[in-house]
Design a protein around this motif. Structure first.
Motif, PDB file in Angstrom:
ATOM      1  N   PRO A   1      49.556 -28.179  -7.174  1.00 51.24           N
ATOM      2  CA  PRO A   1      49.426 -29.341  -6.286  1.00 51.24           C
ATOM      3  C   PRO A   1      49.774 -29.072  -4.824  1.00 51.24           C
ATOM      4  O   PRO A   1      49.364 -29.836  -3.950  1.00 51.24           O
ATOM      5  N   GLU A   2      50.502 -27.983  -4.535  1.00 54.31           N
ATOM      6  CA  GLU A   2      50.858 -27.679  -3.147  1.00 54.31           C
ATOM      7  C   GLU A   2      49.740 -26.860  -2.497  1.00 54.31           C
ATOM      8  O   GLU A   2      49.353 -25.805  -2.995  1.00 54.31           O
ATOM      9  N   GLU A   3      49.232 -27.336  -1.382  1.00 57.89           N
ATOM     10  CA  GLU A   3      48.060 -26.708  -0.756  1.00 57.89           C
ATOM     11  C   GLU A   3      48.333 -25.280  -0.284  1.00 57.89           C
ATOM     12  O   GLU A   3      47.480 -24.403  -0.432  1.00 57.89           O
ATOM     13  N   ASP A   4      49.515 -25.029   0.283  1.00 57.01           N
ATOM     14  CA  ASP A   4      49.825 -23.657   0.715  1.00 57.01           C
ATOM     15  C   ASP A   4      49.800 -22.696  -0.464  1.00 57.01           C
ATOM     16  O   ASP A   4      49.286 -21.579  -0.361  1.00 57.01           O
ATOM     17  N   ARG A   5      50.356 -23.133  -1.582  1.00 52.09           N
ATOM     18  CA  ARG A   5      50.374 -22.303  -2.785  1.00 52.09           C
ATOM     19  C   ARG A   5      48.949 -22.090  -3.298  1.00 52.09           C
ATOM     20  O   ARG A   5      48.596 -21.003  -3.748  1.00 52.09           O
ATOM     21  N   ARG A   6      48.140 -23.131  -3.241  1.00 51.25           N
ATOM     22  CA  ARG A   6      46.753 -23.005  -3.694  1.00 51.25           C
ATOM     23  C   ARG A   6      45.989 -21.995  -2.833  1.00 51.25           C
ATOM     24  O   ARG A   6      45.262 -21.143  -3.341  1.00 51.25           O
ATOM     25  N   GLN A   7      46.165 -22.064  -1.519  1.00 51.95           N
ATOM     26  CA  GLN A   7      45.479 -21.129  -0.634  1.00 51.95           C
ATOM     27  C   GLN A   7      45.929 -19.694  -0.894  1.00 51.95           C
ATOM     28  O   GLN A   7      45.112 -18.763  -0.886  1.00 51.95           O
ATOM     29  N   ALA A   8      47.220 -19.505  -1.142  1.00 48.30           N
ATOM     30  CA  ALA A   8      47.717 -18.168  -1.474  1.00 48.30           C
ATOM     31  C   ALA A   8      47.094 -17.680  -2.776  1.00 48.30           C
ATOM     32  O   ALA A   8      46.733 -16.501  -2.905  1.00 48.30           O
ATOM     33  N   ALA A   9      46.957 -18.568  -3.734  1.00 50.43           N
ATOM     34  CA  ALA A   9      46.360 -18.191  -5.018  1.00 50.43           C
ATOM     35  C   ALA A   9      44.906 -17.759  -4.846  1.00 50.43           C
ATOM     36  O   ALA A   9      44.457 -16.804  -5.490  1.00 50.43           O
ATOM     37  N   VAL A  10      44.174 -18.437  -3.990  1.00 51.82           N
ATOM     38  CA  VAL A  10      42.778 -18.048  -3.743  1.00 51.82           C
ATOM     39  C   VAL A  10      42.728 -16.663  -3.110  1.00 51.82           C
ATOM     40  O   VAL A  10      41.885 -15.823  -3.484  1.00 51.82           O
ATOM     41  N   ARG A  11      43.637 -16.382  -2.167  1.00 54.36           N
ATOM     42  CA  ARG A  11      43.704 -15.029  -1.596  1.00 54.36           C
ATOM     43  C   ARG A  11      43.996 -13.997  -2.679  1.00 54.36           C
ATOM     44  O   ARG A  11      43.382 -12.918  -2.723  1.00 54.36           O
ATOM     45  N   ASN A  12      44.950 -14.332  -3.547  1.00 56.30           N
ATOM     46  CA  ASN A  12      45.292 -13.422  -4.644  1.00 56.30           C
ATOM     47  C   ASN A  12      44.086 -13.182  -5.555  1.00 56.30           C
ATOM     48  O   ASN A  12      43.829 -12.045  -5.982  1.00 56.30           O
ATOM     49  N   TRP A  13      43.364 -14.247  -5.865  1.00 48.67           N
ATOM     50  CA  TRP A  13      42.184 -14.127  -6.720  1.00 48.67           C
ATOM     51  C   TRP A  13      41.129 -13.231  -6.080  1.00 48.67           C
ATOM     52  O   TRP A  13      40.517 -12.391  -6.757  1.00 48.67           O
ATOM     53  N   LYS A  14      40.903 -13.392  -4.798  1.00 50.13           N
ATOM     54  CA  LYS A  14      39.889 -12.567  -4.129  1.00 50.13           C
ATOM     55  C   LYS A  14      40.251 -11.088  -4.212  1.00 50.13           C
ATOM     56  O   LYS A  14      39.382 -10.235  -4.452  1.00 50.13           O
ATOM     57  N   ARG A  15      41.526 -10.778  -4.037  1.00 49.26           N
ATOM     58  CA  ARG A  15      41.949  -9.382  -4.148  1.00 49.26           C
ATOM     59  C   ARG A  15      41.841  -8.896  -5.598  1.00 49.26           C
ATOM     60  O   ARG A  15      41.404  -7.766  -5.848  1.00 49.26           O
ATOM     61  N   ALA A  16      42.217  -9.746  -6.555  1.00 50.81           N
ATOM     62  CA  ALA A  16      42.113  -9.359  -7.959  1.00 50.81           C
ATOM     63  C   ALA A  16      40.660  -9.099  -8.354  1.00 50.81           C
ATOM     64  O   ALA A  16      40.375  -8.184  -9.139  1.00 50.81           O
ATOM     65  N   ILE A  17      39.733  -9.877  -7.813  1.00 48.15           N
ATOM     66  CA  ILE A  17      38.313  -9.647  -8.086  1.00 48.15           C
ATOM     67  C   ILE A  17      37.886  -8.295  -7.516  1.00 48.15           C
ATOM     68  O   ILE A  17      37.156  -7.532  -8.163  1.00 48.15           O
TER      69      ILE A  17
END
Length: 206
Positions: free
Chosen positions: A79-95
Motif C-alpha cells: 500500500p505504500e507508494e515508495d515501497r511499490r516503486q522500489a519493488a518495480v525497480r527490483n522486478w525490472k532488475r530481476a527480469i
C-alpha cells in the motif's frame, strides 16, 4: 513436466556453489532459484553482478543441473507508494537477471496486505501496468500464487486476478501447503485443479 527443488532450506547454510552441488547430489535436475541474500533477497534489490551470473551458469554446466525458474518476492502491491516503486525497480532488475540466466519463467506472489486489500489491488494493477511490457519484451512467463495474509488468499481470488490480467503467459502457482487457506479448509484440491484448468502450470509441495 519438470521436477525442481526449491533449495530454500539451504539458503542460510550453503554458499551458492554448495547449493548447486547439493541439488545435484540429491538427484534433482532442476532448481527453482528462490530468494537468497547473496542473489535476489526477499524484498530487496538484487545483489548479483555479471560475474556472479557467469559463476552460476558455470556451476550449472559443471553439475548438469538446470534452472527451471526464478522466484523473486517484492512488495509490488504494497500500500505504500515508495515501497511499490522500489519493488518495480527490483522486478525490472530481476527480469534482467532471468534473461541473462536464460530462464523464461518467474514465479511469485501477489505481495500486498490482507488488511488493505482494495489499496493493494490498485497498487498491484499499477505495478503490472508498468511491468507487463517488460515481461512481454523479454519473453518471460509469470506464475502467481495466493498466499496466507496476502491481499489474495483464496484460489478463486487468484484465478479471478489472473484472468483479469488476460495474458496467456500469466498463470497459477498452486501451493499444496496452503490448501487450507485456498478453499476455507475444505481441502477440495481436485475441484480447484479442475477449475484452474490449463492455467495451473506450477505446483509446490512441502
Amino acid at each position: 513436466m519438470k521436477l525442481a527443488l526449491d533449495p530454500s532450506m539451504y539458503r542460510d547454510d550453503l554458499t551458492l556453489e554448495e547449493m548447486v552441488y547439493k541439488t545435484a547430489e540429491l538427484g534433482y535436475e532442476y532448481i527453482e532459484l528462490s530468494p537468497r541474500e547473496d542473489f535476489c533477497p526477499f524484498y530487496k534489490y538484487p545483489k548479483v553482478d555479471s560475474a556472479k551470473i557467469k559463476q552460476l551458469k558455470r556451476l550449472l554446466r559443471d553439475t548438469g543441473v538446470k534452472l527451471s525458474s526464478l522466484l523473486p518476492l517484492y512488495h509490488w502491491a504494497g500500500p505504500e507508494e515508495d515501497r511499490r516503486q522500489a519493488a518495480v525497480r527490483n522486478w525490472k532488475r530481476a527480469i534482467e537477471i532471468a534473461v541473462e540466466l536464460e530462464v523464461d519463467l518467474m514465479n511469485s506472489e501477489f505481495s500486498g496486505s490482507k488488511y488493505d486489500p482494495l489499496t493493494s489491488e490498485e497498487k498491484f494493477i499499477k505495478s503490472m501496468d508498468e511491468l507487463l511490457p517488460v515481461f512481454e519484451k523479454e519473453g518471460i512467463k509469470l506464475n502467481l500464487q495466493a498466499h496466507p495474509y496476502d491481499f489474495i488468499e483464496t484460489h478463486k481470488g487468484a484465478m479471478d486476478m489472473i484472468r483479469a490480467l488476460d495474458r496467456d503467459w500469466i498463470n497459477l502457482v498452486y501451493s499444496t501447503a496452503h490448501t487450507f487457506f485456498y478453499d476455507d479448509g475444505k481441502g477440495d484440491i481436485a475441484t480447484m485443479f479442475d477449475e484452474a484448468g490449463d492455467r495451473l502450470t506450477h505446483v509446490l509441495f512441502a
